[in-house]
Enzyme design. Structure first.
Site, short mmCIF file in Angstrom:
data_model
loop_
_atom_site.label_atom_id
_atom_site.label_comp_id
_atom_site.label_asym_id
_atom_site.label_seq_id
_atom_site.Cartn_x
_atom_site.Cartn_y
_atom_site.Cartn_z
CB SER A 216 -8.54 6.70 1.74
OG SER A 216 -7.77 6.59 2.92
CG ASN A 217 -8.51 9.42 5.49
OD1 ASN A 217 -8.33 9.04 6.65
ND2 ASN A 217 -7.56 9.39 4.57
CD GLN B 177 -5.49 2.76 3.32
OE1 GLN B 177 -4.58 3.51 3.67
NE2 GLN B 177 -5.36 1.93 2.28
CB ILE C 56 9.08 -6.39 7.69
CG1 ILE C 56 9.30 -4.88 7.60
CG2 ILE C 56 8.42 -6.92 6.42
CD1 ILE C 56 10.28 -4.43 6.50
CE1 TYR D 102 0.43 7.68 2.56
CE2 TYR D 102 1.09 5.47 1.94
CZ TYR D 102 0.18 6.33 2.53
OH TYR D 102 -0.97 5.82 3.11
CG ASP E 80 -1.85 1.16 1.28
OD1 ASP E 80 -2.99 0.98 0.84
OD2 ASP E 80 -1.45 2.25 1.75
CG ASN F 62 4.44 -6.21 12.15
OD1 ASN F 62 4.56 -6.55 13.32
ND2 ASN F 62 4.77 -5.01 11.72
CB SER G 186 -2.41 4.40 11.88
OG SER G 186 -1.92 5.38 11.03
N PRO G 187 -2.59 0.66 11.91
CG PRO G 187 -1.82 -1.40 11.07
CD PRO G 187 -1.93 0.06 10.72
CG HIS H 293 -4.63 9.86 0.44
ND1 HIS H 293 -3.30 9.75 0.15
CD2 HIS H 293 -4.77 9.47 1.73
CE1 HIS H 293 -2.65 9.33 1.23
NE2 HIS H 293 -3.52 9.15 2.20
CB SER I 109 7.94 -2.32 10.15
OG SER I 109 9.23 -2.36 10.75
CE LYS J 275 -3.87 4.71 0.65
NZ LYS J 275 -2.44 4.52 0.94
P1 A2P Z 1 9.63 1.02 12.29
O1 A2P Z 1 9.08 1.43 10.96
O2 A2P Z 1 10.81 1.85 12.71
O3 A2P Z 1 9.88 -0.45 12.39
P2 A2P Z 1 1.55 1.85 12.00
O4 A2P Z 1 1.62 0.62 11.17
O5 A2P Z 1 0.38 1.93 12.91
O6 A2P Z 1 1.70 3.11 11.18
O7 A2P Z 1 2.80 1.82 13.01
C1 A2P Z 1 4.12 1.93 12.52
C2 A2P Z 1 5.05 2.20 13.68
O8 A2P Z 1 5.17 1.03 14.48
C3 A2P Z 1 6.42 2.53 13.19
O9 A2P Z 1 6.99 3.43 14.12
C4 A2P Z 1 7.13 1.19 13.22
O10 A2P Z 1 8.52 1.36 13.42
C5 A2P Z 1 6.51 0.54 14.43
N1 A2P Z 1 6.45 -0.93 14.32
C6 A2P Z 1 5.93 -1.66 13.30
N2 A2P Z 1 5.93 -2.97 13.58
C7 A2P Z 1 6.47 -3.10 14.81
C8 A2P Z 1 6.74 -4.20 15.67
N3 A2P Z 1 6.45 -5.44 15.27
N4 A2P Z 1 7.31 -3.95 16.87
C9 A2P Z 1 7.61 -2.70 17.26
N5 A2P Z 1 7.37 -1.60 16.50
C10 A2P Z 1 6.80 -1.80 15.29
#
Ligand code: A2P
Length: 283
Positions: free
Chosen positions: A148-149, A170, A246, A53, A48, A249, A197-198, A111, A240, A78
């Site tokens: 989105s939004n 989204q 990565i 961005y 995505d 997750n 931003s999950p 977007h 991430s 977007k």
């Molecule tokens: P980074 O990119 O430095 O790894 P969101 O997905 O809600 O936007 O959140 C992203 C934020 O969460 C980024 O700051 C990312 O840092 C951090 N992040 C993503 N996955 C993890 C994880 N598994 N553990 C800790 N921080 C994470």
């Protein structure tokens, strides 16, 4: 639901992998390039991005050099706020396609429903924008189109003239803000809830309730929150730039949150930020 390549089916029949790799706030250049390549190498098949961005070029290069065939990847971008309107939308999509190095996207989203630039006539401009999106969909430049939004009133306005129903909405969607009205409006049209931003852009890692659940289930806070998102039927887009995160997750399928624990997480409203009001945002 067994792996991140499992799919939801959109309201137009297109299949979409249930977890997407988010790239908001991932800098253009080597960082975006490497993280997209890493994501594809550990199994993500859904990426995505967005014109806003500023990283479409590196995302496109990452995809190209990943060794994964384009048709095996679900790619979203977007339309940004400066480019609303019929002609501008067509041009903006072509620019995005060129930067991404592809001749189609799997999903193209508006977007933001109500840019400052068009605030006095957002309804009319969104209708024109959507017409251009519908044509891009008919031409095969986008396999699905969405928004989105969009709050319920933005969606209702769009549906007055739409001939194609948005496939996706989204939104900022996480334990801090479940946006129930948005979810209800989406359900009316069978629109999939994608969750940006999950992880609350990182706000959730110090929340005691989530830390306790992480301990209980022997998974990280990130995994607890992503699993919660999936059990709600959302499509989370974790971002991430670190290979270990990565990968982490993606490991969401060897445990299940109980109903009381789902409810506990549901009750965390306000533990991080809330969604931005699209009608008053200054962009
Ligand atoms: P980074 O990119 O430095 O790894 P969101 O997905 O809600 O936007 O959140 C992203 C934020 O969460 C980024 O700051 C990312 O840092 C951090 N992040 C993503 N996955 C993890 C994880 N598994 N553990 C800790 N921080 C994470």
């Amino acid at each position: 639901m067994q792996e991140i390549t499992d799919t939801y089916t959109l309201n137009n029949g297109v299949k979409i992998p249930i977890v997407g790799f988010g790239t908001w706030q991932t800098p253009n250049g080597e960082v975006a390039y490497k993280s997209v390549k890493t994501a594809l190498s550990v199994g993500y098949r859904h990426i995505d991005t967005a014109a806003a961005y500023g990283n479409e070029e590196s995302v496109g290069r990452g995809i190209k050099d990943s060794g994964v065939a384009r048709q095996d990847i679900f790619l979203t971008t977007k339309l940004w706020n400066d480019d609303h309107g019929y002609e501008a939308t067509k041009k903006a999509l072509d620019t995005s396609l060129q930067k991404l190095g592809t001749d189609y996207v799997d999903l193209y989203l508006i977007h933001w429903p109500n840019p400052v630039k068009f605030r006095d006539r957002w309804e009319e401009i969104n209708a024109e924008t959507w017409q251009a999106m519908e044509e891009a969909y008919a031409d095969g430049k986008a396999r699905a189109i969405g928004i989105s939004n969009f709050q319920p009133h933005h969606l209702a306005a769009l549906m007055k003239s739409a001939t194609v129903t948005p496939a996706v909405n989204q939104n900022y969607l996480n334990p801090s803000d479940l946006q129930p009205e948005v979810q209800r409006a989406n359900a009316t049209y069978n629109i999939l809830n994608e969750a940006y931003s999950p992880l609350g852009t990182g706000d959730f890692f110090k929340i005691p309730e989530l830390q306790e659940l992480a301990k209980k289930y022997n998974h990280s806070v990130a995994q607890i929150v992503l699993r919660w998102s999936l059990q709600h039927g959302f499509l989370p887009l974790p971002k991430s730039i670190h290979a270990d995160r990565i990968q982490q997750n993606t490991e969401l399928f060897d445990f299940e949150l109980s109903i009381p624990d789902m409810q506990k997480i549901d009750s965390l409203r306000g533990c991080g930020r809330l969604a931005t009001n699209p009608d008053t945002a200054e962009f």
